[in-house]
Design an enzyme around this catalytic site. Sequence first.
Site, PDB file in Angstrom:
ATOM      1  CD  GLU A 106      -2.959  -1.012   0.082  1.00 19.87           C
ATOM      2  OE1 GLU A 106      -2.533  -1.176  -1.070  1.00 19.87           O
ATOM      3  OE2 GLU A 106      -4.148  -0.794   0.325  1.00 19.87           O
ATOM      4  CB  THR A 162      -5.083   5.702  -3.428  1.00 17.73           C
ATOM      5  OG1 THR A 162      -6.083   4.743  -3.793  1.00 17.73           O
ATOM      6  CG2 THR A 162      -5.171   5.969  -1.941  1.00 17.73           C
TER       7      THR A 162
HETATM    8  N1  HSE Z   1      -8.233   4.929   3.398  1.00 18.31           N
HETATM    9  C1  HSE Z   1      -7.685   4.984   2.064  1.00 18.31           C
HETATM   10  C2  HSE Z   1      -8.057   6.325   1.457  1.00 18.31           C
HETATM   11  C3  HSE Z   1      -8.256   3.866   1.255  1.00 18.31           C
HETATM   12  O1  HSE Z   1      -9.226   6.684   1.538  1.00 18.31           O
HETATM   13  O2  HSE Z   1      -7.190   6.992   0.912  1.00 18.31           O
HETATM   14  C4  HSE Z   1      -7.763   3.797  -0.157  1.00 18.31           C
HETATM   15  O3  HSE Z   1      -8.346   2.692  -0.786  1.00 18.31           O
END
Ligand code: HSE
Length: 297
Positions: A127, A180
Amino acid sequence: NEIRIFCPATIANVSCGFDVLGVALDNVGDEMVIRKSAEKGIRITKLEGQDLPMDTHQNVAGVAGLALLAESGSPEGFEIEIYKKIKAGSGIGSSAASSTGAVWAMNELLGKPFSTLDLVKFAMEGERLASGVAHADNVAPALFGGFTLVRSYEPLDVISIHCPNELYATVIHPQIEIKTSDSRKILKTHLTLADGIKQWGNVGGLVAGLFTEDYDLIGRSLQDHIVEPIRSILIPGFDKIKSVSKEAGALGCGISGSGPSIFAFSKGKDTAQKVAEAMTHVYQKIGVDYDVHVSKI
Ligand code: HSE
């Protein structure tokens, strides 16, 4: 010496729980094949379905796997095949599916030296590569299954949350890609106490509603006063999709992860299907291409 696995898609944030709440979907996900190889290290030998890097150090599965190998000190080597069904940048945990699949299968092939919580830590490195931040709200539900809460990042503490039997998710994906990393950059880094109060009230309410199977409370708690108002601007027809979902009987509706996918929760499959129809009508009317799924959660 070879494992074939299903790697579930996940809805992160679940409205009020930015970076802490997430839930796995039972019928949307990738497939991966992981096998031991005579050659040390990790190689991505096949990657179908998406145009993503195959270099181990540039691929989230590779990076997560390397984090596991570094900790284990194992001299073993692995080959990874990835069959992507989840589109990158769709908001349903595409990178998390690949990272978690790699570390879960490698752990099995090594005789399970690591706990599920350890695997979450390794997958978080994937991630970090994908989004610049090692958030765990997609990888935790992908590994633990069901609903999870990341109660704390330091030290990492993941809590499995009970999920009522009749809870279904409808997820619609307008065919645009939102990275993201980009959708995190637009967020404010400070919030007011008043917004904080609303948000943690809802997080508590959602968790209580899930444990007590109080669907009405779940619905009341699916609100996000901090992230949704900013990110929803990037998503075509968001406000309309949200209002028609509620009219069709959804308990609540919000952005899935960092978007552009939109999720709604419903009590019962029939309602979730009606919500899917209502959502698709909106996109048909405004001419947006989409994928839509109903999943038991
Ligand atoms: N919590 C993360 C965001 C999840 O909202 O950036 C990304 O899938």
